[in-house]
Each structure stands twice: as structure tokens, then as C-alpha cells.
Design an enzyme around this catalytic site. Structure first.
Site, PDB file in Angstrom:
ATOM      1  N   ASP A 174       0.791  -1.238   0.000  1.00 35.26           N
ATOM      2  CA  ASP A 174       0.000   0.000   0.000  1.00 35.26           C
ATOM      3  C   ASP A 174       0.821   1.286   0.000  1.00 35.26           C
ATOM      4  O   ASP A 174       0.273   2.380  -0.096  1.00 35.26           O
ATOM      5  CB  ASP A 174      -0.967   0.017   1.184  1.00 35.26           C
ATOM      6  CG  ASP A 174      -0.274  -0.239   2.526  1.00 35.26           C
ATOM      7  OD1 ASP A 174       0.894   0.183   2.698  1.00 35.26           O
ATOM      8  OD2 ASP A 174      -0.898  -0.869   3.402  1.00 35.26           O
ATOM      9  N   HIS A 191       6.634  -7.640  -1.194  1.00 35.12           N
ATOM     10  CA  HIS A 191       5.631  -7.971  -2.203  1.00 35.12           C
ATOM     11  C   HIS A 191       5.382  -6.818  -3.164  1.00 35.12           C
ATOM     12  O   HIS A 191       4.429  -6.839  -3.930  1.00 35.12           O
ATOM     13  CB  HIS A 191       4.327  -8.402  -1.526  1.00 35.12           C
ATOM     14  CG  HIS A 191       4.480  -9.669  -0.734  1.00 35.12           C
ATOM     15  ND1 HIS A 191       3.698  -9.971   0.367  1.00 35.12           N
ATOM     16  CD2 HIS A 191       5.348 -10.702  -0.870  1.00 35.12           C
ATOM     17  CE1 HIS A 191       4.077 -11.142   0.868  1.00 35.12           C
ATOM     18  NE2 HIS A 191       5.074 -11.590   0.139  1.00 35.12           N
ATOM     19  N   CYS A 199      11.125   0.559 -15.192  1.00 35.36           N
ATOM     20  CA  CYS A 199      11.609   0.172 -16.522  1.00 35.36           C
ATOM     21  C   CYS A 199      12.834  -0.705 -16.312  1.00 35.36           C
ATOM     22  O   CYS A 199      13.887  -0.217 -15.878  1.00 35.36           O
ATOM     23  CB  CYS A 199      11.970   1.402 -17.352  1.00 35.36           C
ATOM     24  SG  CYS A 199      12.693   0.964 -18.958  1.00 35.36           S
ATOM     25  N   CYS A 232      13.777   5.659 -22.284  1.00 32.12           N
ATOM     26  CA  CYS A 232      14.138   4.757 -23.384  1.00 32.12           C
ATOM     27  C   CYS A 232      12.924   4.245 -24.153  1.00 32.12           C
ATOM     28  O   CYS A 232      13.082   3.468 -25.102  1.00 32.12           O
ATOM     29  CB  CYS A 232      14.937   3.570 -22.853  1.00 32.12           C
ATOM     30  SG  CYS A 232      13.940   2.400 -21.886  1.00 32.12           S
TER      31      CYS A 232
END
Length: 313
Positions: A174, A191, A199, A232
């Protein structure tokens, strides 16, 4: 040709006969389970002759059903929330305060229970996500981008600022630990974080911290968010470790930081978690050490922790 055709017809008939026999056997087994189950639900004096005979004839089935009932009862007790009386609670708080004050390297493990005050449901509580799904109920969604850090999050952040907490290992996605002001290098989000997309084509991995949930299109083994890297033009992905996956990203998971913190810890404080998931990660509990050499463990949770038996081994 005729012999081959006869053989084919014969083998098909045999397969059909086997399938039919298997179905009949399963139906017979189900009927036995139903009969034995009904008998077990009645007091011995109220059982019919047929039911008494069934229990004698199918002792293995009766024993299996009794064991299932025991397991269900144990699971139900574990899901019940238990609140200590005032005197016992004060005594435990004093013990915990002394442990926190005396700790040289305190590490905090957090679960969904610390975010319920921010109107984010936990998992295994009476109104938790898994509990509701097991009952066949739907789970309503909420806009977590509006959630604010709770008093617990702010206390953890202050304890870190005062150098009393060295590292936080969280199962939560969260983002509330970061919003509380806890530094990134002091946090492992095992998690992932639902407000961070990355990226992986860039080196080092480029992060994008968002004010909105980036997981609206993602799921198990499908991590693409549909957006592109401004550097990119590579595809961006979420950082979430979905149920059934193993996390591989360095950040925000920060497994290295979690493992190093656990190795140095002399006290581990677990807040708001049954630890059913965390217990699978042996490196977080210093399982390579003798029991007497492992960090002292303090658990603050309304339900029975599922890690205690595991840690005593």
C-alpha cells in the site's frame, strides 16, 4: 483389417467400462462419507442401527472425518481475534518497551493488520480478504491512493528517526511506509509497491513513483502497466509479487536489505501479521542458527501467529 477394428472397439469399450467403474466407485465413496458424516453429528444414543453399523464398517472414513473436524476447529480458533484484558496488556507492553529500549538492532516486520485503521482490509481477520473469499463473498475495492499512514506507521517512522528501529520488512503493497517518511534504504517491501512502476530495460532500473495505483492492468505473470519509460520508451511494469510468484526486483523488494537486517537483528518485532507468508522465508528468522542464538521475537497481532511452531524447530 477386421481384427484391428475389433481390437479398437474392444479397447474403447474397456476404457468406457473403466471410466464408468471409477465414477460408480466415487459415488459409492461419497455416499459412505455422507452416511458416516450424518451419524457422527448425532449423539451415540440417537444413532439408528444402520448408522451404528456404518461407523463400525467404515472406521477409516469415520476417523478421517473426525480429523477434518479437528482441523476445521483449529483453523476457526486461529481466525478468532483475541484481546488481552487490561492488566495483561499493560504487562506485555512493559515487556515490549524494555525489549525495544535494550535492543541493539531492532527490525520490524509488518503485515496488513497495521493498515486496517486506514480502511484497508487485512487478509485473515474476520472481515479479511481471504476470509471473505472463503465464505464465497465478494470483496469490495477501495481507492488506496487516498489512504493516509496510520499512527502505527508514524510511530515506526519516529522510532527509526530516533535510531531505535534499524530496518522495516513489510508484506504490504500500500505504500504507506514511504508516505510516512520512512527512508527507502530502511525499508524492504517484499511484495512490491502498488504506486511504483519500473523500466527494467534501463540500467540501473528506472523507477516511477505515482500518485495512482499502477496495477489496474496487471495480474499473475502479467506485469505490464501499458505505459512507457520517458527515457528509453521501454515498457513499464509493476513491482508487485502476485500470489504464486517469486519476486526478483532489487527495489522496492530490497531482499538484500531484509536479509542483512535479519542477520544483524537481536530483536524482531512483528506487527499486524499472522506470518503465514513470512514464515516461508527462512533467511528472515536466522534458521541457520541454534534456537538459543536467534533474535528475540515479539508478535503484536489479534490472531494466533502461524510462525511459532516453525521457529521452535
Amino acid at each position: 483389417m477386421e481384427e484391428g477394428a475389433d481390437t479398437g472397439v474392444s479397447s474403447r469399450a474397456e476404457r468406457k467400462a473403466l471410466v464408468k467403474a471409477k465414477m460408480l466407485r466415487r459415488e459409492s465413496e461419497r455416499e459412505i462419507f455422507r452416511l458416516v458424516g450424518r451419524a457422527l453429528k448425532k449423539p451415540e444414543a440417537e444413532r439408528s442401527e444402520e448408522e451404528a453399523a456404518a461407523l463400525l464398517l467404515h472406521k477409516d472414513t469415520a476417523e478421517e472425518l473426525c480429523q477434518r473436524q479437528v482441523r476445521r476447529s483449529v483453523l476457526k480458533r486461529k481466525q478468532e481475534e483475541v484481546i488481552d484484558d487490561a492488566d495483561e496488556l499493560k504487562n506485555k507492553i512493559r515487556q515490549l518497551a524494555v525489549a525495544v529500549k535494550q535492543a541493539n538492532h531492532l527490525v520490524v516486520y509488518t503485515g496488513a493488520g497495521i493498515s486496517t485503521a486506514a480502511s484497508i482490509p487485512d487478509y485473515r481477520g474476520p472481515n479479511g480478504v481471504w476470509t471473505q473469499l472463503q465464505k464465497g463473498r465478494t470483496v469490495s475495492s477501495s481507492d488506496l491512493s487516498k489512504a493516509e499512514p496510520t499512527l502505527t506507521h508514524m510511530c515506526i517512522r519516529m522510532l527509526h528517526k530516533e535510531k531505535m528501529v534499524k530496518h522495516v520488512v513489510s508484506q504490504n503493497c500500500d505504500g504507506l511506509h514511504l508516505r510516512s517518511g520512512l527512508p527507502r534504504n530502511a525499508l524492504s517491501e517484499l511484495h512490491g509497491n502498488m504506486f511504483i512502476e519500473v523500466c527494467t530495460a534501463c540500467s540501473p532500473v528506472r523507477e516511477y513513483v505515482r500518485l495512482f495505483d499502477v496495477t489496474e492492468r496487471t495480474s499473475l505473470h502479467r506485469h505490464g502497466t501499458g505505459r512507457r519509460c520517458s527515457h528509453c520508451c521501454g515498457d513499464l511494469r509493476d513491482t508487485i509479487v502476485h500470489f504464486g510468484e517469486r519476486g526478483t526486483l532489487e527495489q522496492p523488494l530490497n531482499w538484500k536489505g531484509a536479509a542483512e537486517a535479519a542477520e544483524m537483528a537481536d530483536v524482531i518485532l512483528c506487527l499486524g501479521s499472522s506470518l503465514k507468508v513470512l514464515k516461508k522465508y527462512a533467511c528472515l528468522w536466522c534458521m541457520n542458527r541454534p534456537v538459543s542464538k536467534r533474535p528475540k521475537l515479539y508478535i503484536v497481532n489479534l490472531q494466533v501467529s502461524l510462525v511459532l511452531t516453525f521457529l521452535r524447530k
